[in-house]
Structures are given as C-alpha cells and as structure tokens.
Design an enzyme around this catalytic site. Structure first.
Site, PDB file in Angstrom:
ATOM      1  N   GLY A  41       5.247   0.306  -9.492  1.00 50.96           N
ATOM      2  CA  GLY A  41       3.956   0.587  -8.852  1.00 50.96           C
ATOM      3  C   GLY A  41       2.844  -0.368  -9.235  1.00 50.96           C
TER       4      GLY A  41
ATOM      5  N   GLY B  69       5.198  18.033  -6.519  1.00 48.74           N
ATOM      6  CA  GLY B  69       5.145  16.797  -5.728  1.00 48.74           C
ATOM      7  C   GLY B  69       5.677  15.572  -6.451  1.00 48.74           C
TER       8      GLY B  69
ATOM      9  CG  ASP C 179      13.467   4.380  -7.394  1.00 47.01           C
ATOM     10  OD1 ASP C 179      12.977   3.893  -6.363  1.00 47.01           O
ATOM     11  OD2 ASP C 179      12.874   4.386  -8.491  1.00 47.01           O
TER      12      ASP C 179
ATOM     13  CE  LYS D 246      11.143   1.613  -8.581  1.00 52.13           C
ATOM     14  NZ  LYS D 246      10.673   2.944  -8.971  1.00 52.13           N
TER      15      LYS D 246
ATOM     16  N   GLY E  87       2.686   6.374  -6.595  1.00 49.23           N
ATOM     17  CA  GLY E  87       1.472   6.984  -6.053  1.00 49.23           C
ATOM     18  C   GLY E  87       0.798   6.004  -5.104  1.00 49.23           C
TER      19      GLY E  87
HETATM   20  P1  NAP Z   1       6.100   7.051   3.560  1.00 46.77           P
HETATM   21  O1  NAP Z   1       5.001   7.900   3.050  1.00 46.77           O
HETATM   22  O2  NAP Z   1       7.376   7.690   3.964  1.00 46.77           O
HETATM   23  O3  NAP Z   1       5.513   6.235   4.819  1.00 46.77           O
HETATM   24  C1  NAP Z   1       6.319   5.464   5.643  1.00 46.77           C
HETATM   25  C2  NAP Z   1       5.484   4.993   6.818  1.00 46.77           C
HETATM   26  O4  NAP Z   1       6.277   4.100   7.586  1.00 46.77           O
HETATM   27  C3  NAP Z   1       5.036   6.123   7.751  1.00 46.77           C
HETATM   28  O5  NAP Z   1       3.719   5.899   8.164  1.00 46.77           O
HETATM   29  C4  NAP Z   1       5.993   5.991   8.943  1.00 46.77           C
HETATM   30  O6  NAP Z   1       5.421   6.358  10.174  1.00 46.77           O
HETATM   31  C5  NAP Z   1       6.251   4.506   8.962  1.00 46.77           C
HETATM   32  N1  NAP Z   1       7.545   4.183   9.557  1.00 46.77           N
HETATM   33  C6  NAP Z   1       8.775   4.522   9.097  1.00 46.77           C
HETATM   34  N2  NAP Z   1       9.723   4.033   9.929  1.00 46.77           N
HETATM   35  C7  NAP Z   1       9.060   3.405  10.922  1.00 46.77           C
HETATM   36  C8  NAP Z   1       9.486   2.698  12.086  1.00 46.77           C
HETATM   37  N3  NAP Z   1      10.773   2.585  12.388  1.00 46.77           N
HETATM   38  N4  NAP Z   1       8.526   2.154  12.877  1.00 46.77           N
HETATM   39  C9  NAP Z   1       7.216   2.280  12.600  1.00 46.77           C
HETATM   40  N5  NAP Z   1       6.748   2.936  11.494  1.00 46.77           N
HETATM   41  C10 NAP Z   1       7.681   3.477  10.677  1.00 46.77           C
HETATM   42  O7  NAP Z   1       6.481   5.891   2.505  1.00 46.77           O
HETATM   43  P2  NAP Z   1       5.636   5.415   1.224  1.00 46.77           P
HETATM   44  O8  NAP Z   1       5.786   6.396   0.128  1.00 46.77           O
HETATM   45  O9  NAP Z   1       4.275   5.018   1.660  1.00 46.77           O
HETATM   46  O10 NAP Z   1       6.473   4.125   0.783  1.00 46.77           O
HETATM   47  C11 NAP Z   1       6.385   2.916   1.498  1.00 46.77           C
HETATM   48  C12 NAP Z   1       7.151   1.841   0.744  1.00 46.77           C
HETATM   49  O11 NAP Z   1       6.563   1.658  -0.533  1.00 46.77           O
HETATM   50  C13 NAP Z   1       8.626   2.154   0.491  1.00 46.77           C
HETATM   51  O12 NAP Z   1       9.392   0.977   0.550  1.00 46.77           O
HETATM   52  C14 NAP Z   1       8.622   2.686  -0.928  1.00 46.77           C
HETATM   53  O13 NAP Z   1       9.858   2.503  -1.581  1.00 46.77           O
HETATM   54  C15 NAP Z   1       7.552   1.800  -1.542  1.00 46.77           C
HETATM   55  N6  NAP Z   1       6.909   2.372  -2.725  1.00 46.77           N
HETATM   56  C16 NAP Z   1       6.347   3.611  -2.648  1.00 46.77           C
HETATM   57  C17 NAP Z   1       5.738   4.136  -3.772  1.00 46.77           C
HETATM   58  C18 NAP Z   1       5.089   5.494  -3.717  1.00 46.77           C
HETATM   59  O14 NAP Z   1       4.557   5.942  -4.748  1.00 46.77           O
HETATM   60  N7  NAP Z   1       5.087   6.176  -2.601  1.00 46.77           N
HETATM   61  C19 NAP Z   1       5.720   3.392  -4.969  1.00 46.77           C
HETATM   62  C20 NAP Z   1       6.269   2.125  -5.005  1.00 46.77           C
HETATM   63  C21 NAP Z   1       6.879   1.612  -3.867  1.00 46.77           C
HETATM   64  P3  NAP Z   1       4.972   7.892  10.495  1.00 46.77           P
HETATM   65  O15 NAP Z   1       3.749   8.108   9.634  1.00 46.77           O
HETATM   66  O16 NAP Z   1       4.649   7.875  11.942  1.00 46.77           O
HETATM   67  O17 NAP Z   1       6.122   8.747  10.118  1.00 46.77           O
END
Ligand code: NAP
Length: 444
Positions: A145, A198, A212, A216, A318
């Site tokens: 992160g 959560g 995961d 990494k 986050g």
């Molecule tokens: P998320 O909350 O699931 O959001 C995914 C977003 O991508 C949503 O807005 C979704 O649209 C959109 N999406 C998915 N498939 C799509 C498609 N085919 N076409 C267009 N839009 C699409 O994911 P996140 O938690 O933000 O994570 C995003 C990335 O960051 C991932 O690679 C994750 O591994 C990485 N990451 C996350 C965190 C974390 O804390 N969350 C930390 C480090 C890295 P809708 O809103 O319309 O469903």
C-alpha cells in the site's frame, strides 16, 4: 528560460497532461478525490496541469460524485485516446486489465497500476511493452500500500546487493494473527470478526491462503534480485491451520506467529547463487522488528550488503494510503512526460535460478500429541537425529491422554525437516502431529 523547467510550475508552457483512470472502487475513488483536491499542488510539482479525461467503471448507473461525462464503460477506447498521456489502472484482476494496460503502453501512454495479481504473472510482458514504447510502468502501490518499498529497492539500493527482503505484506492475515494472539480466540472466530470489521473479504481465500502475499513476494524478489520471479515460483502456505494453541505455545518460546513473505539470496557451497521466495506463517522472536507489527499494518525489512538492515513500516492497504502511492507514481510519470526521459524499468540481468523449498535452510516448530510412556522422547529425538536435524528446545505439556510435546529444531534443509515430520506421523508413540510451523528471525 525553458518554461517546462520552471520549478514553480507557474508557467509550464507545455500542454496539459491527460489522465485516464480505470476503476473507481476503494482506491480509484480516493485517487480521483485527492487528484481533485490537490490539483494546484500537483500542477506545481509536475510543471504542467494534470487533467482527468475519463474514468472507466462497469456500472454507469451508480452515483460517483464526479461529472457524469467523465464516466465511461468503454475502457478500451479511453486508454488509447489521443488526449490521454497516462493511464492509472485500478480495476484489479488479470482480464481485461492486462489487455488494457498493453493497449495503453503500445499507444505510448505511461501506466501506473496497483495490480499485484497481474504483475506477479505478467511484469515481463508489460515491462517489454513499456520499454518498446519508451514509456513508464510504475507500480509502487502493488506491494504494501502506502509504504515506499518498490522505489527504494529499484532506485535507492540500485548500487547495493540485496541479500534478503522479509515482510508482513498482507493486512488481513496480520490482523487475524494479531487478534488471535491478543484474545486467545481461534482462527474461524477471528476470521469472522475480521469480516465483520471489513478487514477480510467475503471470499478471504486470496488473503488467508497466502496467494496475495505470494504475488507480492514475486514482485519484491524480482526487483531485489534482478531476476524474473512469478507467483508460481513462490512456495506458499496460508494461515488457516494456525491454531490458538500455536499462539499460546509461541509465547512460551518468547515468540509470536506472523505470515511472512521472504525473498532470499541463497549462496550454495559451490559459490553459485539462487533465489528463494516463500510465504508461510512462522514463529518469530518477540524481539524481532516484525513482531511488533500488529493489526492491519504492514512492514518490510530489507537486508543489503552495504546498507545493512532497513525497515519500512506503515499502512499496507486502504483507499487513501494506497492512493498516496498511486499519486506518487503518477507525479513521477507526469514529470517524465513534461521534462522528457523515463524512470527505470525492471532489470532481470542476473537470471538467478529459483531454489525449491526443500533446499532452503529452515527451523521447524512441531507440536504433537504423544503417548504418555517412558522412552517416547528418545524415540522422537532419534527420528530427528537420523536426518541430521538437531533439536534446539523440547517442551512437554499435560499428561495421560492429553500429553503434548513441542519440539523446535535448529536450522537444517527443509527437506530433512519435512521428512522428520513424515516419520513422526508414522510412529505409534505419536498420536497426532497437530501443528507444524517454521521459525524465522533467528540465526541458529
Ligand atoms: P474495487 O474496490 O473492487 O474497485 C474496482 C473498480 O474497477 C470498480 O470501480 C469497478 O467498477 C471497476 N472495474 C472492474 N472491472 C471493470 C471492467 N471490466 N471495466 C470497467 N471497470 C471495471 O478494487 P480496489 O480495492 O479499489 O483495488 C483496485 C486495485 O488496487 C486492485 O488491483 C487491488 O489489488 C489494488 N490494491 C488495492 C488495495 C486496497 O486496499 N483496496 C491495496 C493495494 C492494492 P464498478 O464500480 O462499476 O464495479
């Protein structure tokens, strides 16, 4: 004076930098919010205005708090638009993210992504596309992160020799193990609580089974050892078999249990070098710097030949913390667009072979229920001794049907250690091997 080099950014003279964001979930929402809030500062830091051209999502009907005309469900068209210079991929998953990033790179756009699952498989393909197009591919947010660890490894330590990278890089499992340690609750109960708060997803498999953390580890090992490592090269065990009794027993050895991602340079007796990348729950001494990393926090300890030990600590997930790392990459990529040039791409010149877990030197903690009769301890010790594994500590608890024996070994090849455990399982005197964990963070 060259207006693009005005450090105040007051007169960039250049055209604005166009930005496309793919995904507006946890991270994408925060990236767009901070981008909007800090537009003036970002402009000054980059030396040109940054302009959001579009945000791709799946569901166009949901209110997102941004101008409706910026939203699109046509990510393919967005990533190749002429007025887009940088694509920020925050959708996650392999497809369609992989194809979209490739299309963006091939169209000359720099890419910033947080997608560890994709990078753990396809960094090679994507880095080649970036190199061919002479654009940037940045992914600081993909590991731990907010914590800067990719850039320190790739740039600050580029002149050093990294020997080891060991970290707690999954907040969900660290939350669960910390809570089990603190409350004495068992795994299933704590996982359910993590879900309620959560910290765990509805399907927690990727976190609790170590996928995961393994993704990494693959990214970290590739950078640290200048060798392409994919998730398939990483030995992986998750935390689902860690019990409350293990955490209690660990305390008796002045240890706690953490899910560790370990990337190590192994020097064989013949002078050849190999890489070990592995993820497993391990006992670590309470005095170890990683032992105090609790809750959903992450930390990475890097050991380099000249720098010595460095520790990076902070929020590993986050929306806002991850967005911080994404925006850092975005500013770097945008500066390169304004001033020319590119950041470093991955280097894989060393091409070190991957060592299987069998060849890695480890320590074991084995907890077993044993028959309560004379001579059992000697028989068990003999199984270890036959395979040249020496015992560092033995602890007997309970009596009768409840007699439990815990042994901790000294370092030995993992193959020998696991053969000892297999032999114990075949012994009449051993009623059940209830737990097998490795021990890290000690020299012996
Ligand atoms: P998320 O909350 O699931 O959001 C995914 C977003 O991508 C949503 O807005 C979704 O649209 C959109 N999406 C998915 N498939 C799509 C498609 N085919 N076409 C267009 N839009 C699409 O994911 P996140 O938690 O933000 O994570 C995003 C990335 O960051 C991932 O690679 C994750 O591994 C990485 N990451 C996350 C965190 C974390 O804390 N969350 C930390 C480090 C890295 P809708 O809103 O319309 O469903």
């Amino acid at each position: 004076m060259n207006p693009t080099h005005d450090p105040t950014g007051a007169s960039t003279g250049g055209r604005p930098i166009g930005l496309a964001v793919l995904g507006m979930g946890n991270v994408g929402t925060e990236v767009v919010r901070i981008f909007d809030e800090s537009a003036d500062d970002l402009r000054a830091r980059v030396g040109a205005p940054l302009e959001l051209r579009g945000v791709a999502v799946r569901d166009l009907t949901r209110a997102r708090g941004i101008a409706a005309e910026l939203l699109t469900d046509d990510a393919e068209s967005l990533v190749t638009r002429d007025d887009v210079d940088i694509v920020v991929e925050l959708m996650g998953g392999i497809d369609p993210a992989r194809g979209l990033i490739r299309a963006a790179l091939e169209s000359g756009k720099s890419v910033v992504t947080a997608n560890k699952a994709l990078l753990a498989e396809y960094t090679g393909e994507l880095a080649t596309a970036a190199a061919d197009a002479k654009v940037d591919l940045y992914f600081e947010a993909a590991v731990a992160g907010a914590i800067p660890v990719i850039r320190p490894l790739m740039q600050s330590l580029a002149g050093d020799t990294v020997e080891r990278v060991a970290g707690i890089v999954n907040g969900t499992t660290n939350f669960i193990l910390s809570a089990m340690d603190e409350t004495g609750a068992d795994y299933a109960e704590t996982l359910a609580e993590a879900g309620r708060l959560g910290y765990a997803e509805a399907d927690p498999t990727a976190d609790v089974e170590g996928y995961d953390a393994a993704a990494k580890a693959a990214i970290l090992a590739s950078i640290a050892f200048h060798t392409r490592i994919t998730a398939a090269d990483v030995f992986r065990e998750g935390i689902s078999s860690v019990t409350a009794a293990d955490l209690v027993a660990a305390r008796k050895f002045d240890c706690t249990v953490k899910l560790l991602s370990i990337c190590e340079r192994i020097r064989d007796a013949d002078g050849k070098q190999r890489v070990s990348a592995r993820v497993y729950p391990a006992l670590i001494p309470l005095s170890h710097p990683l032992a105090t990393v609790n809750g959903a926090f992450n930390a990475v300890v890097v050991e380099a030949r000249s720098a010595g030990r460095l520790m990076f600590y902070g929020q590993g997930a986050g929306g806002a913390p991850t967005a911080s790392a994404v925006l850092g990459d975005l500013v770097m990529a945008a500066r390169n667009k304004v001033h020319g040039g590119r950041g470093p791409l991955e280097s894989t010149y060393a091409k070190l072979p991957v060592a299987p877990i069998d060849d890695v030197t480890t320590r074991y903690y084995v907890s077993m229920r044993v028959a309560d009769r004379p001579g059992v301890l000697a028989q068990i010790a003999n199984e270890f001794s036959k395979r040249s594994v020496s015992l560092a500590a033995v602890r007997q608890e309970g009596a009768g049907d409840d007699a439990r024996l815990i042994v901790v070994t000294h370092r030995a090849p993992d193959r020998a250690q696991s053969e000892c455990v297999a032999a114990l399982k075949d012994m009449d005197a051993v009623l059940m091997v209830s737990s097998v964990l490795r021990m890290e963070g000690t020299d012996d």
